[in-house]
Design a protein around this motif. Structure first.
Motif: not given
Length: 296
Positions: A254-282
């Protein structure tokens, strides 16, 4: 969790009205008020706001905005009659207005797309940018209507993800739902596939790696399980890539919760690739929770 109001952005589109109903429910669960906000861009464009001299007296951009907010407020009151709802028209661009209102909000809610979206886009720009810049958790209402099931937490055990873990436990408690904590791992012996931030192929002892990931997962959850004993937690350790695993798992959540960035993110990015992917496709609404230090 913050004690401010739930804020929802509206523009008159169906996705924004879906967001209003979801936001009203979140306000009821939290016992707080709901603030319906419309970003009124036209004054900055220096165009006439009142009715045309030859048109109806209730015409014009200002009256249209007032009707839009009034309809959204009524929609919220119909969905959750006991919630105190206020409407607000704020001059400015949507992202700027909502980012400012998010500073004292418990949660900011938006629809997946608005009236400004191009046909064929999976997600509007306001939803993406607010998820990266909002000063409180941001919920993007998308996926199937009236989703049911558990709360799904995408976790990686990083300190930056602790705020998302806390939010997921609190949401599961408020909703009376179970919590599925999904953590992915890979031995990375195959070819390098995936996006930015994912490690290059390395060879690990699989048993050792699995044990380490189980330890990381247990440590990240243990304190919150003690704080929310009423929440039933199911740990799911999956050998898979994170993005497709979360998207697939969201089919019965009923709800997916993610952090904005994980331990694989590049420094300086505010939104990681995983967060962006689920925002588009969840397949269900997505809550993006930024690390507290990133909110200031």
């Amino acid at each position: 969790m913050r004690n401010g109001p739930v804020v929802v952005g509206v523009d008159g589109s169906k996705p924004s009205l879906d967001a209003v109903a979801a936001a009203a429910r979140e306000a009821r669960l939290r016992g707080v008020g709901l603030r319906v906000v419309h970003a009124f861009l036209w004054p900055a464009m220096h165009v006439p706001l009142g009715p045309s001299p030859t048109g109806p007296p209730d015409g014009g951009l200002r009256n249209m905005a007032e009707r839009l907010v009034a309809d959204a407020v009524e929609h919220a009151r119909t969905a959750e009659p006991e919630v105190e709802v206020e409407g607000e028209i704020v001059t400015g661009e949507p992202l700027t207005v909502l980012e400012r209102r998010s500073r004292d909000a418990a949660l900011t809610v938006v629809g997946s797309r608005g009236l400004g979206g191009f046909t064929g886009l999976l997600l509007g720009s306001t939803a993406v940018h607010l998820s990266a810049h909002g000063r409180c958790p941001v919920m993007v209402v998308r996926g199937r209507p009236e989703p049911a099931g558990h709360v799904l937490l995408g976790m990686d055990g990083s300190p930056a993800g602790e705020a998302a873990v806390e939010f997921a436990f609190a949401e599961a408690s408020l909703r009376g739902a179970g919590l599925v904590a999904l953590h992915t791992w890979n031995n990375w012996t195959g070819p390098a596939v995936g996006g930015p931030g994912e490690p290059l192929p390395l060879v690990y002892d699989m048993d050792m790696l699995r044990d380490e990931e189980e330890r990381v997962m247990a440590e990240a959850l243990s304190g919150w399980q003690a704080k929310y004993p009423e929440v039933t937690v199911h740990r799911r350790l999956v050998q898979a890539r994170t993005r497709p695993a979360l998207i697939e798992a969201s089919e019965d959540a009923q709800l997916l919760v993610v952090g904005a960035r994980g331990r694989g993110g590049f420094a300086g990015l505010l939104l990681g690739s995983v967060s962006q992917a689920v925002l588009h496709h969840a397949h269900c609404p997505v809550a993006v929770v930024r690390h507290r230090e990133a909110e200031h």
